[in-house]
Design a protein around this motif. Structure first.
Motif, PDB file in Angstrom:
ATOM      1  N   LEU A   1      31.150  36.371   8.812  1.00  0.00           N
ATOM      2  CA  LEU A   1      32.503  36.913   8.647  1.00  0.00           C
ATOM      3  C   LEU A   1      32.458  38.244   7.900  1.00  0.00           C
ATOM      4  N   ARG A   2      31.709  38.301   6.829  1.00  0.00           N
ATOM      5  CA  ARG A   2      31.590  39.568   6.088  1.00  0.00           C
ATOM      6  C   ARG A   2      31.014  40.664   6.985  1.00  0.00           C
ATOM      7  N   HIS A   3      30.038  40.283   7.776  1.00  0.00           N
ATOM      8  CA  HIS A   3      29.440  41.256   8.697  1.00  0.00           C
ATOM      9  C   HIS A   3      30.475  41.737   9.718  1.00  0.00           C
ATOM     10  N   LEU A   4      31.194  40.803  10.315  1.00  0.00           N
ATOM     11  CA  LEU A   4      32.202  41.178  11.312  1.00  0.00           C
ATOM     12  C   LEU A   4      33.261  42.082  10.696  1.00  0.00           C
ATOM     13  N   ASP A   5      33.710  41.743   9.491  1.00  0.00           N
ATOM     14  CA  ASP A   5      34.727  42.576   8.835  1.00  0.00           C
ATOM     15  C   ASP A   5      34.202  43.986   8.568  1.00  0.00           C
ATOM     16  N   ARG A   6      32.969  44.079   8.105  1.00  0.00           N
ATOM     17  CA  ARG A   6      32.386  45.395   7.817  1.00  0.00           C
ATOM     18  C   ARG A   6      32.244  46.220   9.095  1.00  0.00           C
ATOM     19  N   ARG A   7      31.704  45.596  10.135  1.00  0.00           N
ATOM     20  CA  ARG A   7      31.495  46.313  11.397  1.00  0.00           C
ATOM     21  C   ARG A   7      32.826  46.684  12.056  1.00  0.00           C
ATOM     22  N   ALA A   8      33.767  45.761  12.063  1.00  0.00           N
ATOM     23  CA  ALA A   8      35.063  46.040  12.686  1.00  0.00           C
ATOM     24  C   ALA A   8      35.775  47.172  11.954  1.00  0.00           C
TER      25      ALA A   8
ATOM     26  N   LEU B   1      20.730  38.233  15.884  1.00  0.00           N
ATOM     27  CA  LEU B   1      20.748  37.924  14.459  1.00  0.00           C
ATOM     28  C   LEU B   1      21.970  37.072  14.097  1.00  0.00           C
ATOM     29  N   VAL B   2      23.124  37.403  14.623  1.00  0.00           N
ATOM     30  CA  VAL B   2      24.325  36.594  14.370  1.00  0.00           C
ATOM     31  C   VAL B   2      24.095  35.164  14.859  1.00  0.00           C
ATOM     32  N   ASP B   3      23.532  35.029  16.051  1.00  0.00           N
ATOM     33  CA  ASP B   3      23.231  33.688  16.586  1.00  0.00           C
ATOM     34  C   ASP B   3      22.306  32.915  15.649  1.00  0.00           C
ATOM     35  N   ARG B   4      21.272  33.579  15.164  1.00  0.00           N
ATOM     36  CA  ARG B   4      20.307  32.899  14.284  1.00  0.00           C
ATOM     37  C   ARG B   4      20.938  32.523  12.946  1.00  0.00           C
ATOM     38  N   VAL B   5      21.736  33.400  12.381  1.00  0.00           N
ATOM     39  CA  VAL B   5      22.410  33.075  11.117  1.00  0.00           C
ATOM     40  C   VAL B   5      23.304  31.852  11.312  1.00  0.00           C
ATOM     41  N   LEU B   6      23.981  31.804  12.443  1.00  0.00           N
ATOM     42  CA  LEU B   6      24.910  30.695  12.704  1.00  0.00           C
ATOM     43  C   LEU B   6      24.206  29.372  12.992  1.00  0.00           C
ATOM     44  N   THR B   7      22.880  29.376  13.033  1.00  0.00           N
ATOM     45  CA  THR B   7      22.150  28.111  13.176  1.00  0.00           C
ATOM     46  C   THR B   7      21.797  27.514  11.813  1.00  0.00           C
ATOM     47  N   ASP B   8      22.115  28.200  10.731  1.00  0.00           N
ATOM     48  CA  ASP B   8      21.819  27.672   9.394  1.00  0.00           C
ATOM     49  C   ASP B   8      22.538  26.329   9.222  1.00  0.00           C
ATOM     50  N   PRO B   9      21.865  25.359   8.602  1.00  0.00           N
ATOM     51  CA  PRO B   9      22.497  24.044   8.416  1.00  0.00           C
ATOM     52  C   PRO B   9      23.750  24.086   7.539  1.00  0.00           C
ATOM     53  N   ASP B  10      23.843  25.053   6.636  1.00  0.00           N
ATOM     54  CA  ASP B  10      25.046  25.190   5.807  1.00  0.00           C
ATOM     55  C   ASP B  10      26.016  26.102   6.569  1.00  0.00           C
ATOM     56  N   GLN B  11      26.838  25.486   7.406  1.00  0.00           N
ATOM     57  CA  GLN B  11      27.726  26.250   8.275  1.00  0.00           C
ATOM     58  C   GLN B  11      28.771  27.054   7.522  1.00  0.00           C
TER      59      GLN B  11
ATOM     60  N   ALA C   1      29.365  35.864  21.045  1.00  0.00           N
ATOM     61  CA  ALA C   1      28.391  35.352  20.074  1.00  0.00           C
ATOM     62  C   ALA C   1      29.005  34.333  19.120  1.00  0.00           C
ATOM     63  N   THR C   2      30.309  34.420  18.896  1.00  0.00           N
ATOM     64  CA  THR C   2      30.983  33.523  17.939  1.00  0.00           C
ATOM     65  C   THR C   2      31.865  32.494  18.635  1.00  0.00           C
ATOM     66  N   SER C   3      31.711  32.338  19.929  1.00  0.00           N
ATOM     67  CA  SER C   3      32.634  31.486  20.699  1.00  0.00           C
ATOM     68  C   SER C   3      32.678  30.039  20.213  1.00  0.00           C
ATOM     69  N   GLY C   4      31.625  29.526  19.647  1.00  0.00           N
ATOM     70  CA  GLY C   4      31.640  28.151  19.144  1.00  0.00           C
ATOM     71  C   GLY C   4      32.149  28.031  17.728  1.00  0.00           C
ATOM     72  N   HIS C   5      32.690  29.109  17.196  1.00  0.00           N
ATOM     73  CA  HIS C   5      33.142  29.144  15.803  1.00  0.00           C
ATOM     74  C   HIS C   5      34.573  29.683  15.772  1.00  0.00           C
ATOM     75  N   PRO C   6      35.559  28.798  15.847  1.00  0.00           N
ATOM     76  CA  PRO C   6      36.959  29.222  15.987  1.00  0.00           C
ATOM     77  C   PRO C   6      37.450  30.207  14.927  1.00  0.00           C
ATOM     78  N   PHE C   7      37.054  30.005  13.671  1.00  0.00           N
ATOM     79  CA  PHE C   7      37.533  30.925  12.634  1.00  0.00           C
ATOM     80  C   PHE C   7      37.026  32.342  12.868  1.00  0.00           C
ATOM     81  N   LEU C   8      35.758  32.472  13.236  1.00  0.00           N
ATOM     82  CA  LEU C   8      35.187  33.798  13.494  1.00  0.00           C
ATOM     83  C   LEU C   8      35.831  34.440  14.723  1.00  0.00           C
TER      84      LEU C   8
END
Length: 155
Positions: free
Chosen positions: A52-59, A34-44, A78-85
């Protein structure tokens, strides 16, 4: 509504809310997909914000326990291509180490974001709070840490 249906909606606010709802209810076994699919949205920007909200909640839920280590490894991949995450996950690991009084590096804390420094300055690790009272990145962080030290000394 599945992620494919969500992605078809032209309104990014609707997609953002739908992604958050999906992420909040995802089974552990389906989380990476699901994280992978969300990160394919054109509005990055929007997609990464939802993740990020999901990661913060889960962490926040997982960091005190043993399940955190495997979860953070999986989410880091799962977030390796997204430096901020990826950075936020690293900072959750620093926060975990400081909070649980596991080994941590002073330089890691001092080089961390305002988010982590402020979160740590409000915490319970006296050593970390003292460091941030003196060398926190911003006046707000230093003040928060000093306030925490004052309250600790009165207890």
């Amino acid at each position: 509504m599945n992620v494919h249906d969500i992605a078809q909606n032209p309104d990014e606010h609707v997609r953002f809310a739908a992604y958050l709802a999906e992420l909040q209810h995802v089974a552990d076994a389906d989380e990476v997909d699901l994280v992978d699919r969300v990160l394919t949205d054109p509005d990055q920007t929007m997609a990464q914000s939802a993740v990020l909200r999901h990661l913060d909640r889960r962490a926040a839920d997982l960091y005190p326990g043993l399940a955190y280590e495997e979860w953070v490894r999986t989410m880091t991949q799962a977030t390796s291509g997204h430096p901020f995450l990826a950075q936020r996950l690293r900072e959750w690991s620093i926060f975990r180490a400081v909070t649980l009084k596991l080994p941590w590096q002073l330089d890691d804390l001092l080089a961390s974001s305002n988010w982590l420094q402020l979160k740590t300055a409000s915490g319970m690790n006296a050593e970390a709070i003292e460091v941030l009272a003196d060398a926190g990145r911003t006046k707000r962080i230093r003040t928060t840490a000093r306030t925490g030290l004052t309250h600790r000394s009165k207890s």
